[in-house]
Design a protein around this motif. Structure first.
Motif, short mmCIF file in Angstrom:
data_model
loop_
_atom_site.label_atom_id
_atom_site.label_comp_id
_atom_site.label_asym_id
_atom_site.label_seq_id
_atom_site.Cartn_x
_atom_site.Cartn_y
_atom_site.Cartn_z
N MET A 1 37.14 20.55 -12.95
CA MET A 1 36.17 21.58 -12.63
C MET A 1 34.96 21.55 -13.54
N SER A 2 33.84 22.00 -13.00
CA SER A 2 32.62 22.14 -13.78
C SER A 2 32.75 23.40 -14.65
N PRO A 3 31.92 23.52 -15.68
CA PRO A 3 31.94 24.76 -16.48
C PRO A 3 31.70 26.01 -15.64
N ALA A 4 30.82 25.92 -14.64
CA ALA A 4 30.55 27.08 -13.76
C ALA A 4 31.79 27.44 -12.95
N GLU A 5 32.49 26.43 -12.45
CA GLU A 5 33.73 26.70 -11.70
C GLU A 5 34.77 27.35 -12.61
N LYS A 6 34.89 26.87 -13.83
CA LYS A 6 35.87 27.44 -14.76
C LYS A 6 35.57 28.92 -14.99
N GLN A 7 34.30 29.25 -15.15
CA GLN A 7 33.93 30.66 -15.33
C GLN A 7 34.28 31.49 -14.10
N ARG A 8 34.05 30.93 -12.90
CA ARG A 8 34.41 31.65 -11.67
C ARG A 8 35.92 31.89 -11.61
N LEU A 9 36.70 30.88 -12.00
CA LEU A 9 38.15 31.02 -11.97
C LEU A 9 38.64 32.05 -12.99
N ALA B 1 44.97 29.64 -10.64
CA ALA B 1 43.60 29.41 -10.18
C ALA B 1 43.22 27.94 -10.26
N ALA B 2 43.62 27.25 -11.33
CA ALA B 2 43.32 25.83 -11.47
C ALA B 2 44.05 25.01 -10.42
N THR B 3 45.28 25.38 -10.12
CA THR B 3 46.04 24.69 -9.06
C THR B 3 45.37 24.91 -7.72
N LEU B 4 44.90 26.12 -7.47
CA LEU B 4 44.19 26.42 -6.22
C LEU B 4 42.93 25.56 -6.11
N LEU B 5 42.15 25.48 -7.18
CA LEU B 5 40.94 24.65 -7.18
C LEU B 5 41.30 23.18 -6.91
N PHE B 6 42.32 22.68 -7.59
CA PHE B 6 42.77 21.30 -7.39
C PHE B 6 43.14 21.07 -5.92
N SER B 7 43.92 22.00 -5.36
CA SER B 7 44.37 21.86 -3.99
C SER B 7 43.21 21.93 -3.00
N LEU B 8 42.27 22.82 -3.23
CA LEU B 8 41.09 22.89 -2.36
C LEU B 8 40.33 21.57 -2.36
N LYS B 9 40.18 20.97 -3.53
CA LYS B 9 39.46 19.70 -3.61
C LYS B 9 40.26 18.57 -2.98
N GLU B 10 41.58 18.61 -3.08
CA GLU B 10 42.41 17.63 -2.38
C GLU B 10 42.22 17.77 -0.87
N SER B 11 42.15 19.00 -0.38
CA SER B 11 41.93 19.22 1.05
C SER B 11 40.57 18.70 1.50
N MET C 1 36.56 10.06 -3.68
CA MET C 1 35.80 11.20 -4.21
C MET C 1 36.39 11.61 -5.55
N ASP C 2 35.52 11.95 -6.46
CA ASP C 2 35.91 12.48 -7.76
C ASP C 2 36.04 13.99 -7.63
N PHE C 3 36.85 14.62 -8.46
CA PHE C 3 37.02 16.08 -8.40
C PHE C 3 35.71 16.83 -8.63
N LEU C 4 34.79 16.24 -9.37
CA LEU C 4 33.52 16.91 -9.65
C LEU C 4 32.47 16.66 -8.57
N GLN C 5 32.84 15.96 -7.50
CA GLN C 5 31.91 15.73 -6.40
C GLN C 5 31.96 16.83 -5.34
N ALA C 6 32.83 17.80 -5.54
CA ALA C 6 32.88 19.01 -4.70
C ALA C 6 33.02 20.19 -5.64
N GLU C 7 32.43 21.30 -5.25
CA GLU C 7 32.43 22.49 -6.12
C GLU C 7 32.88 23.70 -5.32
N VAL C 8 33.76 24.48 -5.91
CA VAL C 8 34.17 25.75 -5.31
C VAL C 8 33.11 26.78 -5.67
N LEU C 9 32.44 27.31 -4.63
CA LEU C 9 31.38 28.30 -4.84
C LEU C 9 31.92 29.72 -4.81
N GLU C 10 32.83 29.98 -3.87
CA GLU C 10 33.36 31.33 -3.70
C GLU C 10 34.86 31.28 -3.43
#
Length: 149
Positions: free
Chosen positions: A51-59, A69-79, A92-101
Motif C-alpha cells: 500500500m501507498s502511504p495514503a492508503e495506509k492512512q485510509r486504512l 484492513a491490510a488483508t482486505l486491501l491485499f484481497s481487493l488488489k488481487e481481485s 501488476m504490482d500492488f502499487l499499480q492500483a489504489e484503494v480510494l474508498e
C-alpha cells in the motif's frame, strides 16, 4: 490461467479449506479473491509493499484492526489483477492500483489504476468492488465492463 468456454468470464480463488468461483455471461471483467486474515506482524511487515502511504492512512482511519484492513486491501488488489489479467496479459504490482474508498458498512470499495495499461484501462478508470468480512476471512469481488472492441 483457466480457459473458460466462449462467452463466459470467470475467476477462481482458494485459501485453506475454502474455494470460490465467480462467473458471468455478462460482458464484465471478473475477479474474486478469498484470504485468511493475516497476522498483525505480517500486516506491519508487508504494508510498504502492499500500500501507498495514503492508503495506509485510509486504512488506519477505518474501524477495524489493521491486519484485517491490510488483508482486505491485499484481497481487493488481487481481485483487480484477476479481473484485468485476461484483458491485459501483463503482471501488476500492488502499487499499480489504489484503494480510494472503503465503505465497511455497505461492503463496497472504489479503486483506481495508478498507471495507464492501455487505452481502456487508464488512471481515469474507477473500479468498483464488493467485499465481505466473514470471520477470519475476507472475500472480494470486482467486476468491470469489458472494453468494447
Amino acid at each position: 490461467s483457466p480457459l473458460w468456454p466462449a462467452g463466459i468470464q470467470a475467476s477462481l480463488s482458494h485459501t485453506h479449506s475454502v474455494a470460490m468461483m465467480a462467473a458471468t455471461r455478462e460482458p464484465l471483467c471478473v475477479g474474486v479473491d478469498v484470504e485468511q486474515i493475516m497476522a498483525e506482524e505480517t500486516a506491519d511487515e508487508t504494508a510498504g509493499m502492499l500500500m501507498s502511504p495514503a492508503e495506509k492512512q485510509r486504512l488506519l482511519a477505518r474501524p477495524m484492526p489493521f491486519a484485517q484492513a491490510a488483508t482486505l486491501l491485499f484481497s481487493l488488489k488481487e481481485s483487480v489483477y484477476k479481473a484485468l489479467w485476461p484483458q491485459l496479459h501483463q503482471p501488476m504490482d500492488f502499487l499499480q492500483a489504489e484503494v480510494l474508498e472503503l465503505d465497511v458498512q455497505q461492503g463496497r470499495a472504489t479503486l483506481r489504476l495508478c498507471q495507464d495499461f492501455d487505452e481502456y484501462f487508464t488512471t481515469k478508470a474507477l473500479l468498483q468492488a464488493r467485499f465481505w468480512l466473514a470471520g477470519d476471512r475476507v472475500i472480494t469481488l470486482l467486476t468491470h465492463p469489458l472494453p468494447t472492441k
